[in-house]
Design an enzyme around this catalytic site. Sequence first.
Site, PDB file in Angstrom:
ATOM      1  N   SER A 115      -3.254  11.518  -0.614  1.00  0.00           N
ATOM      2  CA  SER A 115      -3.535  11.852  -2.014  1.00  0.00           C
ATOM      3  C   SER A 115      -4.350  13.135  -2.057  1.00  0.00           C
ATOM      4  O   SER A 115      -3.886  14.167  -1.584  1.00  0.00           O
ATOM      5  CB  SER A 115      -4.252  10.683  -2.704  1.00  0.00           C
ATOM      6  N   THR A 116      -5.577  13.082  -2.564  1.00  0.00           N
ATOM      7  CA  THR A 116      -6.393  14.288  -2.695  1.00  0.00           C
ATOM      8  C   THR A 116      -6.559  14.983  -1.343  1.00  0.00           C
ATOM      9  O   THR A 116      -7.007  14.376  -0.380  1.00  0.00           O
ATOM     10  CB  THR A 116      -7.782  13.928  -3.251  1.00  0.00           C
TER      11      THR A 116
ATOM     12  N   HIS B 101       0.607  11.498  -3.561  1.00  0.00           N
ATOM     13  CA  HIS B 101       0.402  11.438  -5.012  1.00  0.00           C
ATOM     14  C   HIS B 101       0.569  12.822  -5.626  1.00  0.00           C
ATOM     15  O   HIS B 101      -0.268  13.709  -5.441  1.00  0.00           O
ATOM     16  CB  HIS B 101      -1.001  10.913  -5.339  1.00  0.00           C
TER      17      HIS B 101
ATOM     18  N   MET C 173      -8.224   9.940  -2.448  1.00  0.00           N
ATOM     19  CA  MET C 173      -9.186   9.219  -3.263  1.00  0.00           C
ATOM     20  C   MET C 173      -8.651   7.818  -3.550  1.00  0.00           C
ATOM     21  O   MET C 173      -7.460   7.627  -3.781  1.00  0.00           O
ATOM     22  CB  MET C 173      -9.379  10.006  -4.566  1.00  0.00           C
TER      23      MET C 173
ATOM     24  N   ASP D 297      -5.288   3.257  -2.174  1.00  0.00           N
ATOM     25  CA  ASP D 297      -3.853   2.992  -2.195  1.00  0.00           C
ATOM     26  C   ASP D 297      -3.298   2.865  -0.778  1.00  0.00           C
ATOM     27  O   ASP D 297      -3.436   3.773   0.038  1.00  0.00           O
ATOM     28  CB  ASP D 297      -3.130   4.122  -2.939  1.00  0.00           C
TER      29      ASP D 297
END
Length: 373
Positions: free
Chosen positions: A188-189, A215, A309, A312
């Site tokens: 993600s991030t 993401h 972040m 997940d």
Amino acid sequence: MIKLLIADDSALMRKLLQDIFVAEGDFDIRLARNGAEALDLVRSFDPQVITLDVQMPDMDGLTCLSQIMIEMPRPVVMVSSLTAEGAEETLEAIELGAVDFVAKPSGAVSLEIDRLRPVLVEKVRAASKARIRRTLRLTERVRHQMRSAVTARVRPKPARRRPVSGAGKPKQKPGPSALPGLVLIGSSTGGPAALDAVLPSLPGDFPWPVLVAQHLPASFTGPFARRLNSECQLSVVEVGNPMPLQAGTIYIARGDADVVVAARATGIIAMPAPARASYLWHPSVERMVLSALECIDAERMLGVMLTGMGNDGAAAMKKLSEGGGRTIAEAESTAVVWGMPGELVKNGGAGLVRPVDDIAEAIVELVGAHASH
């Protein structure tokens, strides 16, 4: 107090963003109208985190970001549109070192800003604590990008690191053989930059397909896959329709949807699926891994959790590990945000913990060890 610099050429957008963070109560805020003002304030105000508009007069966001990352590296969250052009510019920004981005409201800004508020605050708070990836040689990336801009923004294929093993063969066409195993990667991030450190180092004869849930919005994953395809020895495609999972290919899940693995008479496939509200992030790492566990033995899978972040995929990858699969979590020392890999470590599901620059080697070693049994 968190020192925040907001750079945007729109007076309305500056005011709306300022109001959001003033209401939080723990932000010390300065405003800039363009990139030149932003650079001056970076030097004088020394913010912990910056929100930076991509398109600004006098000095645009990418040029400003380039200078920040050379002179005074710090976390930057880009504010960009969801258009195809906005996606390309944002991916360039992430290559240059931006840790995350927020999509601009597409309609009436003053009406949509409340929808943006929680996402923006969460991302800026996370970014304020993020690590800048020294290991990705930011200055080298920036200077390459600036040289490219001089030649009418024609992007030359960069020199890549040598693969960690294998013969360095050219991209091979997928064959019809049975699925030997599957690598599942969640991020993600900070993930696009982490994936750029891992995937190009996989050799051209890597024997398992690789499925990635990063993401991103739907308008970003196609350009992201095309960029990776130009840099990787393996073929890289976006999962826009049902596709057989075959060696020689990296599959990028389409944004704003989920990706699931399913068994068909012709073999194992990956296919896009409408995002489910029961999963908070999309493409969902959790749903991807759980779907794979339904049709592939855990012993034939390797789960890799990169920076991101939240949590997940942590529970699903722990289940994969408990079923006999192998797992790797990115180390806290290199993760931009040690949320997702940190949760995998904390729940006992991480078989290995490695810095991002060592993960490709670990993947090749684990897959090779499995093949030799």
